[in-house]
Design an enzyme around this catalytic site. Sequence first.
Site, short mmCIF file in Angstrom:
data_model
loop_
_atom_site.label_atom_id
_atom_site.label_comp_id
_atom_site.label_asym_id
_atom_site.label_seq_id
_atom_site.Cartn_x
_atom_site.Cartn_y
_atom_site.Cartn_z
N MET A 19 61.74 107.37 -2.29
CA MET A 19 61.23 106.40 -3.27
C MET A 19 59.95 106.90 -3.91
SD MET A 19 62.02 102.88 -1.23
CE MET A 19 61.64 101.86 -2.67
N LEU A 51 51.36 105.98 -0.93
CA LEU A 51 50.95 106.85 -2.03
C LEU A 51 51.87 106.77 -3.23
CD1 LEU A 51 51.95 110.52 -1.18
CD2 LEU A 51 52.62 108.59 0.22
N TYR A 52 53.05 106.17 -3.08
CA TYR A 52 53.97 106.04 -4.21
C TYR A 52 53.61 104.79 -5.01
CZ TYR A 52 56.67 109.57 -1.72
OH TYR A 52 57.07 110.72 -1.07
N GLY A 53 52.61 104.95 -5.85
CA GLY A 53 52.10 103.85 -6.64
C GLY A 53 50.61 103.71 -6.44
#
Length: 321
Positions: A19, A51-53
């Site tokens: 993701m 960390l995704y965003g």
Amino acid sequence: MPSLLGKEIGSTGYGMMRMTWVAQPPSDEVCFDTLNTTLELGANFWNAGELYGTPEYNSMHLLNKYFTKYPENADKVVLSVKGGLKVGQLVPDSSEENIRRSVDECLRLLDGKKKLDIFECARQDPSVPIEETIKVLAEYVKEGKIGGIGLSEVDAETIRRAQKVHPIAAVEVEMSLWSTDILHNDVAKTCAELEIPVVAYSPLGRGVLTGAVTSLADIPEDDFRRHLSRFQEENFQHNLKLINEVNDLANRKDLAPAQIALSWIRTLSEKPDMPTIIPIPGGTTKDKVVQNMGGAQTLTESEMAEIDAILEEHTVSGTRY
């Protein structure tokens, strides 16, 4: 069929879900459709992270909304989450305070909608011994707050040291025809010996093995890959030779280049001296997921030998980062 923490994963042999985050993420409806497609096709290992965003909205927020809408899917998914960075920064901080902050925040955002099956620090903090990090996370496992502990981007020695403190559920590293480092630096060998699955991120070479990149002009000017060594003009022109050879092989087998790249990993994973390898290609749309998971197969010895020859003749120029 590989398994993690007692759960079987990947009924198709590959095609798990990473993701990752893009500057303009799709709508929730598109994301949910994509996630449902991965489950329908047997891809039930999902890789997410703080960390995704941004701290205000990242993949954990999305997962909360997804499992709120589809609670029946929570037990079908093995969820691995990366954290352990300074808030809002891509800087590792494995102090006990920050590790606890990170795990607690992920649990808060999931809000009981989904169990946190595996937690791993996105990068190792050089100022904190790995043993100390694992001891903190082991307490969360003992308390039943996380299911297991993963490692990300570590060397073979670190894997051995961590395993002595607590069993490691998985080791996440970059691996593809574009990045074969773990086959030569003892990481794959160590994971095979210790029976630790390898989670291979960027198995499509950051997109270059999808067939969509035939020149540097195919990569947008504001794309972060433009700043990486192997994407610089001189290196990239050299590296296109490898990409073109993979494309040619795919055309001869009537497969997409991405399917060749993933089938290569699948075939390696079946060798007796290799660990279980779980590729996690990113996918923001249903169509990409369907393409990645289509054509799953084990390559023949002659096809693997051909790929070995391609890799030997066309070594990749430039570092990964």
